[in-house]
Design a protein around this motif. Sequence first.
Motif, PDB file in Angstrom:
ATOM      1  N   GLY A   1      11.829  12.965   4.324  1.00 60.60           N
ATOM      2  CA  GLY A   1      11.447  14.278   4.838  1.00 60.60           C
ATOM      3  C   GLY A   1      10.081  14.218   5.484  1.00 60.60           C
ATOM      4  N   THR A   2       9.614  15.356   5.951  1.00 63.64           N
ATOM      5  CA  THR A   2       8.351  15.388   6.690  1.00 63.64           C
ATOM      6  C   THR A   2       7.157  14.992   5.848  1.00 63.64           C
ATOM      7  OG1 THR A   2       8.179  17.758   6.210  1.00 63.64           O
ATOM      8  CG2 THR A   2       9.184  17.128   8.306  1.00 63.64           C
ATOM      9  N   ASP A   3       7.204  15.220   4.541  1.00 63.61           N
ATOM     10  CA  ASP A   3       6.096  14.852   3.665  1.00 63.61           C
ATOM     11  C   ASP A   3       6.476  13.678   2.759  1.00 63.61           C
ATOM     12  OD1 ASP A   3       7.960  16.206   2.202  1.00 63.61           O
ATOM     13  OD2 ASP A   3       6.519  17.414   1.068  1.00 63.61           O
ATOM     14  N   GLY A   4       7.414  12.855   3.203  1.00 66.28           N
ATOM     15  CA  GLY A   4       7.874  11.731   2.406  1.00 66.28           C
ATOM     16  C   GLY A   4       6.797  10.688   2.206  1.00 66.28           C
ATOM     17  N   SER A   5       6.903   9.942   1.113  1.00 69.06           N
ATOM     18  CA  SER A   5       5.885   8.944   0.802  1.00 69.06           C
ATOM     19  C   SER A   5       6.485   7.797  -0.003  1.00 69.06           C
ATOM     20  CB  SER A   5       4.725   9.573   0.026  1.00 69.06           C
ATOM     21  OG  SER A   5       5.178  10.078  -1.222  1.00 69.06           O
ATOM     22  N   ILE A   6       5.717   6.703  -0.079  1.00 69.87           N
ATOM     23  CA  ILE A   6       6.076   5.513  -0.835  1.00 69.87           C
ATOM     24  C   ILE A   6       5.227   5.457  -2.101  1.00 69.87           C
ATOM     25  CG2 ILE A   6       6.136   2.988  -0.847  1.00 69.87           C
ATOM     26  CD1 ILE A   6       8.090   4.027   1.143  1.00 69.87           C
TER      27      ILE A   6
ATOM     28  N   GLU B   1       0.850  -1.186   0.000  1.00 72.81           N
ATOM     29  CA  GLU B   1       0.000   0.000   0.000  1.00 72.81           C
ATOM     30  C   GLU B   1       0.887   1.237   0.000  1.00 72.81           C
ATOM     31  OE1 GLU B   1      -2.548  -0.237   3.362  1.00 72.81           O
ATOM     32  OE2 GLU B   1      -3.498  -2.121   2.745  1.00 72.81           O
ATOM     33  N   ASP B   2       0.673   2.106  -0.967  1.00 66.64           N
ATOM     34  CA  ASP B   2       1.430   3.348  -1.055  1.00 66.64           C
ATOM     35  C   ASP B   2       0.867   4.385  -0.092  1.00 66.64           C
ATOM     36  OD1 ASP B   2       2.936   2.157  -3.003  1.00 66.64           O
ATOM     37  OD2 ASP B   2       1.969   3.187  -4.687  1.00 66.64           O
ATOM     38  N   GLY B   3       1.619   5.488   0.080  1.00 66.39           N
ATOM     39  CA  GLY B   3       1.142   6.571   0.919  1.00 66.39           C
ATOM     40  C   GLY B   3       2.261   7.155   1.743  1.00 66.39           C
ATOM     41  N   PRO B   4       1.927   7.959   2.751  1.00 71.43           N
ATOM     42  CA  PRO B   4       2.941   8.544   3.636  1.00 71.43           C
ATOM     43  C   PRO B   4       3.839   7.459   4.231  1.00 71.43           C
ATOM     44  CG  PRO B   4       0.794   9.530   4.038  1.00 71.43           C
ATOM     45  CD  PRO B   4       0.560   8.389   3.097  1.00 71.43           C
ATOM     46  N   LEU B   5       5.076   7.817   4.490  1.00 65.84           N
ATOM     47  CA  LEU B   5       6.085   6.844   4.891  1.00 65.84           C
ATOM     48  C   LEU B   5       5.626   5.916   6.009  1.00 65.84           C
ATOM     49  CD1 LEU B   5       9.322   9.062   4.858  1.00 65.84           C
ATOM     50  CD2 LEU B   5       8.706   7.270   3.229  1.00 65.84           C
ATOM     51  N   LEU B   6       5.087   6.459   7.083  1.00 69.12           N
ATOM     52  CA  LEU B   6       4.806   5.648   8.254  1.00 69.12           C
ATOM     53  C   LEU B   6       3.475   4.915   8.178  1.00 69.12           C
ATOM     54  CD1 LEU B   6       6.189   7.952  11.099  1.00 69.12           C
ATOM     55  CD2 LEU B   6       7.318   6.056   9.913  1.00 69.12           C
ATOM     56  N   SER B   7       2.663   5.188   7.164  1.00 73.38           N
ATOM     57  CA  SER B   7       1.394   4.463   7.030  1.00 73.38           C
ATOM     58  C   SER B   7       1.387   3.532   5.818  1.00 73.38           C
ATOM     59  CB  SER B   7       0.220   5.439   6.935  1.00 73.38           C
ATOM     60  OG  SER B   7       0.359   6.306   5.832  1.00 73.38           O
ATOM     61  N   ALA B   8       2.410   3.605   4.984  1.00 76.15           N
ATOM     62  CA  ALA B   8       2.518   2.678   3.850  1.00 76.15           C
ATOM     63  C   ALA B   8       2.885   1.290   4.362  1.00 76.15           C
ATOM     64  CB  ALA B   8       3.578   3.179   2.873  1.00 76.15           C
ATOM     65  N   THR B   9       2.616   0.266   3.550  1.00 78.64           N
ATOM     66  CA  THR B   9       2.974  -1.096   3.932  1.00 78.64           C
ATOM     67  C   THR B   9       3.947  -1.680   2.919  1.00 78.64           C
ATOM     68  OG1 THR B   9       1.042  -2.023   2.777  1.00 78.64           O
ATOM     69  CG2 THR B   9       0.786  -1.506   5.113  1.00 78.64           C
ATOM     70  N   LEU B  10       4.853  -2.504   3.414  1.00 74.53           N
ATOM     71  CA  LEU B  10       5.904  -3.108   2.612  1.00 74.53           C
ATOM     72  C   LEU B  10       5.816  -4.623   2.744  1.00 74.53           C
ATOM     73  CD1 LEU B  10       6.804  -0.124   3.188  1.00 74.53           C
ATOM     74  CD2 LEU B  10       9.144  -0.937   3.233  1.00 74.53           C
ATOM     75  N   ALA B  11       6.572  -5.339   1.925  1.00 76.89           N
ATOM     76  CA  ALA B  11       6.554  -6.796   1.958  1.00 76.89           C
ATOM     77  C   ALA B  11       7.961  -7.340   1.739  1.00 76.89           C
ATOM     78  CB  ALA B  11       5.587  -7.352   0.922  1.00 76.89           C
TER      79      ALA B  11
END
Length: 453
Positions: free
Chosen positions: A324-329, A286-296
């Motif tokens: 950075g503060t607005d980083g994302s996956i 799941e993409d999105g902000p760094l700390l809420s995205a999911t990886l595998a």
Amino acid sequence: MHVLPQLRKLEAQFHDELVVIGVHSGKYPNERRTPHIEHAALRLDVEHPILNDRKYRTWRMYGISAWPTLVLINPEGLVLGAMPGETTAEQWAPVLQDLITQYDAQGLIDRRPLSFAPLQTNEPPRALRYPDKLLADGDRLFIADTGHHRIVVAQIVGQALQATKIIGSGKQGRADGAATEATFNHPRGLALHGDTLYVADSENHLIRAVDLVADTVTTVAGTGERGVRPSASGPGTQIGLASPWDLTIHDNKPIIAMAGLHQLWQFDPANGHVARLAGTGHETIEDGPLLSATLAQPSGITSDGDTLFFADSESQAIRSATTGTDGSITTIVGTGLFDFGDTDGIGDGALLQHPQAVVAHAGLLYVADSYNHKIKIVDPATRECRSWLGARRIPGHIDGAANEAAFYEPGGLSVGGDTLWIADTNNHAIRAADLQTGEVRTVAIEGLSPVSH
């Protein structure tokens, strides 16, 4: 892969009472062929019996629904229960001890030794054993000689390699100290920052720092026990890591592909702290902000100076991370945990099979599509993915033109000058590909003698 070291601890602790039998129900087509399973057993130092359950018959008989699942069977052959998901030896040890006491009182435990003949018994001496990650820096090539639990440093001299230094005694362990005496346990990822070489010591769950001037090894992150807290941060040596698989330098900090926690972490050399950089710890895509995205299971990572790129092995994805503060996956290639294959194309139309390494160079990403035995090129701007080396898609060891070359589960990549260096893991070889022509050659390392495992 992440549970095997935990089982190994239990096998050692309860060697007179516990028998482990691995039932391998392969997710990928590449994993269902017995020769490939044999390589995995050797690479991961598995010595217990393994059943190739390629048609999922045993899986269905036991009602399994997830990898991995541990099933506990008592001395009378009855199933006591099953635990899906990754676990630790520390969680299982008291349970097993209580059961041993209980069944001992009933006279049910047979401690007569069983005799197994591990595949390792017949292995020949090798100069390299299952090399994994590597790192080119100027005229040096650092090689994680993973199966020998050491790092080989080689000088690049024209078309040849000359071994100049060995880091690690070759014994399996976690001792710090002089580079020739320190010990590792399946070291993989490598990252260079100044005169410090950072090493992802995967089965020790540690990050080690090698001072290349003083020739010393120190532990900078990890407790040595597998971590289970996905949001932990703080002093590096007080936080449990989990199967760190690869490293890269970004913004002057080592970034860790934490495969066992499905996250990216970062280490700050200035204060010695580690912190979660991306990923919730749930194994999805799941993409999105760094700390809420999911990886595998991120297993390979690289940086082009501005953006991080990583190979999410279990979702067969190549993804990017801005920091950075607005980083994302953002996902470049890959759609799901069970969407795999070998298809060139654009974005969601492309398929990989368990990629394990990625390196950024000149605006492109070179990807070790490990289970397809290929090297592919991904353009992060257009999301195009195309095969480049190993077009046959079958394992082998063949040098020559790009469309004729063959590999066997390549696991590491690095660019140096006009050369792509490849750790051809199951061939125990270092290969070099010309970035302009695609010509592939196998490079021997002079001065590196074969050793027994």
